[in-house]
Design a protein around this motif. Sequence first.
Motif, PDB file in Angstrom:
ATOM      1  N   UNK A  61       0.829  -1.200   0.000  1.00  0.00           N
ATOM      2  CA  UNK A  61       0.000   0.000   0.000  1.00  0.00           C
ATOM      3  C   UNK A  61       0.868   1.256   0.000  1.00  0.00           C
ATOM      4  N   UNK A  62       1.880   1.276   0.853  1.00  0.00           N
ATOM      5  CA  UNK A  62       2.799   2.419   0.897  1.00  0.00           C
ATOM      6  C   UNK A  62       3.523   2.572  -0.437  1.00  0.00           C
ATOM      7  N   UNK A  65       0.909   3.897  -3.201  1.00  0.00           N
ATOM      8  CA  UNK A  65       0.528   5.309  -3.100  1.00  0.00           C
ATOM      9  C   UNK A  65       1.690   6.224  -3.455  1.00  0.00           C
ATOM     10  N   UNK A  66       2.868   5.899  -2.946  1.00  0.00           N
ATOM     11  CA  UNK A  66       4.043   6.706  -3.278  1.00  0.00           C
ATOM     12  C   UNK A  66       4.367   6.610  -4.764  1.00  0.00           C
ATOM     13  N   UNK A  67       4.341   5.376  -5.298  1.00  0.00           N
ATOM     14  CA  UNK A  67       4.670   5.174  -6.702  1.00  0.00           C
ATOM     15  C   UNK A  67       3.700   5.857  -7.637  1.00  0.00           C
ATOM     16  N   UNK A  68       2.407   5.830  -7.301  1.00  0.00           N
ATOM     17  CA  UNK A  68       1.411   6.466  -8.152  1.00  0.00           C
ATOM     18  C   UNK A  68       1.562   7.985  -8.139  1.00  0.00           C
ATOM     19  N   UNK A 211       2.940   9.907   1.842  1.00  0.00           N
ATOM     20  CA  UNK A 211       2.091   8.772   2.212  1.00  0.00           C
ATOM     21  C   UNK A 211       2.234   8.337   3.672  1.00  0.00           C
ATOM     22  N   UNK A 212       3.357   8.570   4.300  1.00  0.00           N
ATOM     23  CA  UNK A 212       3.596   8.021   5.637  1.00  0.00           C
ATOM     24  C   UNK A 212       2.591   8.510   6.674  1.00  0.00           C
ATOM     25  N   UNK A 213       2.513   9.827   6.872  1.00  0.00           N
ATOM     26  CA  UNK A 213       1.603  10.349   7.886  1.00  0.00           C
ATOM     27  C   UNK A 213       0.133  10.039   7.556  1.00  0.00           C
TER      28      UNK A 213
END
Length: 262
Positions: A61-62, A65-68, A211-213
Amino acid sequence: MIRTYILLAWTWVRASAQYPGSLAMLAIGSFAVNALDVVAIWVIFEHTRSLAGFNRAEVMFLYGTSGLSFALSDMLFGNVDRLSQHIKTGTFDTMLIRPAGAFVQMAVDRFGVHRLGRTIQATVVLAIAMPGLGLSWSRAWMVPLMVLCGIVIFTSIFALGGALQFLLVNAPEVANAFTYGGSTLTQYPLSVYGGELVKGVTFIVPLAFVNWQPALFVLDRPDPFGLPYWLRFAAPLAALALAGAAVLAWRAGIRRYRSTGS
């Protein structure tokens, strides 16, 4: 501005479509190369059940989202990091006298539709990861918002890197450390890194808000570093602040630019 961007992008798409075989191979190659990152994640989880307390679906998931966010930002605005090449050859001068914004022209120059392969790959990863999270709508609403904020953050960093190229010859390498490096950094839980690094990418270069927070809220997890709970909802604020800084830096760079004389 948006209409100008679309028209210029469509021009480059039509030009690329003249060689459909080459275009398809580039897109497939981009998909395949980035898919190797996912292979690495699968290899890791063949030897462990969790990574810094996150299971496979959560790490995917991380990554998704980051990759997109990065793939869309890179496809739409990543060409800004080539500004120094245009300055050296004098072609940036011609952009300044055209009836369109220089930033738009830089962003859409040689629009790389082949980069769509990376976008598709990240979308597929995210689509695979989401069902395994079992999210309720009370938390799932954050997902599209975090992707949008991630696009703004990465685009702002591209713009800041472009503005820096008005002053420094090797600025693209500096910017790449935060764009491509930032994309790699945010593909994994930040809890695998040291606390000082995490504070740096939270309060200095706000990559933690890609994406982290927001993901801590989506996944209903406590912050391993004990940072305030409200930071999970601060991604829009961080994105707007960085975008404002990027706009000011770009305008300052344009004002300082004195042409190559060619």
